[in-house]
Design a protein around this motif. Structure first.
Motif, mmCIF file in Angstrom:
data_model
loop_
_atom_site.group_PDB
_atom_site.id
_atom_site.type_symbol
_atom_site.label_atom_id
_atom_site.label_comp_id
_atom_site.label_asym_id
_atom_site.label_seq_id
_atom_site.Cartn_x
_atom_site.Cartn_y
_atom_site.Cartn_z
ATOM 1 N N TYR A 149 -7.571 6.227 0.799
ATOM 2 C CA TYR A 149 -7.060 4.947 1.734
ATOM 3 C C TYR A 149 -6.670 5.552 3.118
ATOM 4 O O TYR A 149 -6.684 5.016 4.166
ATOM 5 N N PHE A 150 -5.915 6.594 2.965
ATOM 6 C CA PHE A 150 -5.015 7.292 4.265
ATOM 7 C C PHE A 150 -5.713 7.755 5.393
ATOM 8 O O PHE A 150 -5.639 7.273 6.359
ATOM 9 N N ALA A 151 -6.888 8.409 5.149
ATOM 10 C CA ALA A 151 -7.455 8.858 6.468
ATOM 11 C C ALA A 151 -8.371 8.040 6.962
ATOM 12 O O ALA A 151 -8.702 6.909 6.346
ATOM 13 N N PRO B 126 5.068 8.056 -9.174
ATOM 14 C CA PRO B 126 5.323 8.275 -7.618
ATOM 15 C C PRO B 126 4.688 9.230 -7.087
ATOM 16 O O PRO B 126 4.330 10.466 -7.947
ATOM 17 N N CYS B 127 4.677 9.768 -5.694
ATOM 18 C CA CYS B 127 4.126 10.666 -5.012
ATOM 19 C C CYS B 127 5.490 11.434 -4.569
ATOM 20 O O CYS B 127 6.372 11.013 -4.072
ATOM 21 N N TYR B 128 5.543 12.744 -4.559
ATOM 22 C CA TYR B 128 6.605 13.602 -4.189
ATOM 23 C C TYR B 128 6.243 14.416 -3.008
ATOM 24 O O TYR B 128 6.953 15.230 -2.683
ATOM 25 N N PHE B 129 4.914 13.856 -2.377
ATOM 26 C CA PHE B 129 4.313 14.989 -1.550
ATOM 27 C C PHE B 129 3.980 14.148 -0.250
ATOM 28 O O PHE B 129 3.195 14.767 0.566
ATOM 29 N N GLY B 130 4.803 13.575 0.388
ATOM 30 C CA GLY B 130 4.816 12.981 1.895
ATOM 31 C C GLY B 130 4.301 11.716 1.851
ATOM 32 O O GLY B 130 3.888 11.472 2.867
ATOM 33 N N LYS C 222 0.721 -1.064 -0.065
ATOM 34 C CA LYS C 222 -0.060 0.135 -0.006
ATOM 35 C C LYS C 222 0.826 1.133 0.043
ATOM 36 O O LYS C 222 1.914 1.075 0.540
ATOM 37 N N LEU C 223 0.356 2.251 -0.516
ATOM 38 C CA LEU C 223 1.228 3.588 -0.301
ATOM 39 C C LEU C 223 0.990 3.874 1.241
ATOM 40 O O LEU C 223 0.092 3.672 1.802
ATOM 41 N N LYS C 224 1.917 4.531 1.666
ATOM 42 C CA LYS C 224 1.892 4.777 3.152
ATOM 43 C C LYS C 224 1.904 6.469 3.440
ATOM 44 O O LYS C 224 2.882 7.062 2.832
ATOM 45 N N TYR D 82 -8.097 18.771 -6.498
ATOM 46 C CA TYR D 82 -7.401 17.583 -5.859
ATOM 47 C C TYR D 82 -6.056 17.282 -6.637
ATOM 48 O O TYR D 82 -6.105 17.602 -7.876
ATOM 49 N N CYS D 83 -5.209 16.765 -5.955
ATOM 50 C CA CYS D 83 -3.920 16.420 -6.521
ATOM 51 C C CYS D 83 -4.232 14.883 -6.969
ATOM 52 O O CYS D 83 -5.135 14.144 -6.400
ATOM 53 N N LEU D 84 -4.004 14.570 -8.366
ATOM 54 C CA LEU D 84 -4.156 13.174 -8.740
ATOM 55 C C LEU D 84 -3.106 12.773 -9.408
ATOM 56 O O LEU D 84 -2.882 11.945 -10.239
ATOM 57 N N GLY E 176 -2.641 22.913 -0.258
ATOM 58 C CA GLY E 176 -3.466 22.389 0.774
ATOM 59 C C GLY E 176 -3.257 20.912 0.379
ATOM 60 O O GLY E 176 -4.535 20.101 0.774
ATOM 61 N N ILE E 177 -2.279 20.369 0.030
ATOM 62 C CA ILE E 177 -2.007 19.017 -0.327
ATOM 63 C C ILE E 177 -2.345 18.016 0.707
ATOM 64 O O ILE E 177 -3.200 17.165 0.681
ATOM 65 N N ARG E 178 -1.527 18.429 1.928
ATOM 66 C CA ARG E 178 -1.926 17.628 3.080
ATOM 67 C C ARG E 178 -2.966 18.446 4.037
ATOM 68 O O ARG E 178 -3.096 19.410 4.024
HETATM 69 S S1 SF4 Z 1 0.545 12.158 -5.918
HETATM 70 FE FE1 SF4 Z 1 -0.821 13.404 -4.809
HETATM 71 S S2 SF4 Z 1 -2.763 11.998 -4.982
HETATM 72 FE FE2 SF4 Z 1 -1.030 10.831 -5.144
HETATM 73 S S3 SF4 Z 1 -0.570 10.250 -3.048
HETATM 74 FE FE3 SF4 Z 1 0.763 12.103 -3.623
HETATM 75 S S4 SF4 Z 1 -0.411 13.961 -2.901
HETATM 76 FE FE4 SF4 Z 1 -1.799 12.072 -2.855
#
Ligand code: SF4
Length: 470
Positions: free
Chosen positions: A252-254, A391-395, A4-6, A448-450, A186-188
């Motif tokens: 999934y995360f929340a 990939p995700c670059y935002f945490g 899973k993504l974490k 939303y970020c997608l 407002g990503i996170r």
């Molecule tokens: S890329 Fe965007 S939608 Fe995907 S996990 Fe990262 S922040 Fe969330």
């Protein structure tokens, strides 16, 4: 090597107007409610008579904060953090909150997110003689605030925040204030709550509920909130803000009992299942969900298609983390330790299996196999998120691109590789539709970020060409 993504972190802060009240027990319970957002380390910093004390440790909140450790700190305001490492190694040096003591005072910072320009800022600070004690990008924030502090808290924060790029939800403690800040997209998530005689900042509203507080509102993208004894100040530090909240929080995360930016997570999951039923229904005798987040979606799918809903898979809640590095065979076996099938429920049936996401594919493959072994005649997988290809670059901890099973494989190839009878993912439009709610329509426009689905990121990312500019 979880499939899973974490989520990377959770933050929680409390400020009591009465200097004799103790915020630490509330922070402890708030962190327990955010444990799903990070299980590697936990920490609490609290201010008592203008002195910040901090305790941090590796492990779960309940493991780090024994009664003895908890009794060592107190304070009328404080911040707490739970962490899963995405930037910096998994070690005590990188556990948060980070505390800095300097001539003009002291601060403690708890950060959820990832700075995309941390290396550049770190180099600039090091060139200016600033020392670092960790490899975490969050320490960059602490050092920037400390460096600018002589200009006053407000100016130090705005100067710091204008300098950093990426995703951040911050809870910052000073000698006499609690500060919250959310990045310009407002990503996170970060929300503000109220409790008798005090204020709360939390990554998710479920943590505010758990301590008996009341959700006031989410922080807006690019907003800073400063809470002190006299007032609650709010200002927007960024002229250019465009909401791009992480869509995966809802998938999934929340926690399902959280409400983020006006959208209730549980409702979004049920709607995703209903939309999957509309987009890719299949003739079946039973719909089941992969616990936990697949279950509301399976209920929604059942409602939309008239397929009977049941519990077919049980998840052991006590497997916990493992620090051994198992080989592939052991890893796959671990899936059946975590999930088991209720044979009487699935035997002889055509089963629809609803999962929140497919990342590496190891869990889905194993689930298909154990369902068929238990006598399921057919297994059709339906997924509440579009294929994760980037990939995700935002945490968020994402495997290497090559390990994302949807990267380079068609849905047909993926279906064959998982051994399923059919496979379908919700469309991007369907996911966005699931995030619409009546309460949301009354607020500011959603966005939303997608990025991990489309490769279009809300912020330019080095090495990636996709950038969703509007
Ligand atoms: S890329 Fe965007 S939608 Fe995907 S996990 Fe990262 S922040 Fe969330």
């Amino acid at each position: 090597m979880d499939d899973k993504l974490k989520e990377a972190c959770g933050v929680f802060g409390v400020f009591f107007q009465d200097p004799e009240k103790d915020a630490v027990p509330l922070i402890y319970y708030g962190l327990l409610s955010l444990q799903h957002r990070g299980q590697e380390s936990a920490g609490i910093a609290a201010v008592y008579h203008k002195t910040i004390e901090c305790r941090r440790g590796m492990g779960l909140v309940g493991e780090v904060f024994t009664p003895d450790i908890l009794s060592q700190i107190r304070g009328s305001a404080g911040v707490g953090h739970v962490r899963y490492s995405t930037s910096g190694t998994s070690s005590i040096e990188n556990a948060q909150p980070f505390v800095s003591r300097f001539k003009l005072g002291s601060i403690a910072v708890a950060h959820n997110g990832t700075l995309t320009n941390a290396d550049v800022v770190r180099e600039l600070l090091e060139d200016a003689g600033v020392g670092f004690t960790s490899s975490s990008d969050s320490e960059v924030i602490v050092n920037l605030i400390t460096k600018n502090y002589k200009k006053g808290l407000e100016k130090a924060l705005t100067d710091t925040i204008k300098f950093i790029k990426g995703s951040y939800a911050l809870a910052v403690l000073t000698d006499d204030a609690l500060v919250g800040a959310r990045d310009p997209n407002g990503i996170r998530p970060l929300c503000l709550g109220k409790i008798n005689g005090g204020w709360i900042l939390a990554s998710e509203s479920c943590a505010i509920d758990s301590v008996g507080g009341e959700l006031v509102r989410d922080l807006e993208p690019g907003e800073v909130v400063i809470i002190n004894r006299d007032e609650v100040l709010s200002f927007t530090f960024s002229e250019k803000t465009r909401r791009a909240a992480c869509a995966f929080e809802y998938v999934y995360f929340a926690r399902p009992d959280s409400v983020i930016d006006g959208v209730d997570v549980y409702g979004a999951r049920v709607r995703a299942g209903q939309i999957l039923g509309r987009e890719s229904a299949v003739s079946a005798d039973l719909v089941i969900g992969v616990p936990d987040s697949g279950i509301p979606a399976a209920m929604g799918y059942g409602k939309a298609t008239g397929t009977p809903f049941g519990l077919g898979i049980v998840k052991s809640k006590y497997v916990g983390r493992t620090f051994i590095a198992p080989d592939q065979a052991l890893r796959e076996r671990a899936v059946s330790v975590k999930h088991n099938v209720i044979q009487s429920e699935v035997q002889g049936k055509r089963v629809v299996l609803i999962d929140d996401s497919i990342v590496r594919g190891t869990t889905s493959r194993r689930l298909v196999s154990i369902l068929k072994k238990a006598g399921a005649r057919e297994v059709h997988i339906r997924v509440c998120s579009p294929p994760v290809r980037f990939p995700c670059y935002f945490g968020i901890d994402t495997p290497h691109r090559k390990d994302l099973i949807s990267n380079g494989n068609s849905v047909g190839e993926l279906c064959a590789s998982l051994g399923a009878d059919s496979l379908a993912f919700i469309s991007v439009e369907g996911l966005l539709e699931s995030l619409e709610s009546d309460s949301r329509k009354e607020g500011p426009p959603a966005g939303y970020c997608l990025g991990c689905f489309t490769g279009e990121y809300p912020i330019p990312v080095s090495g990636e060409t996709g950038y969703a500019a509007s």
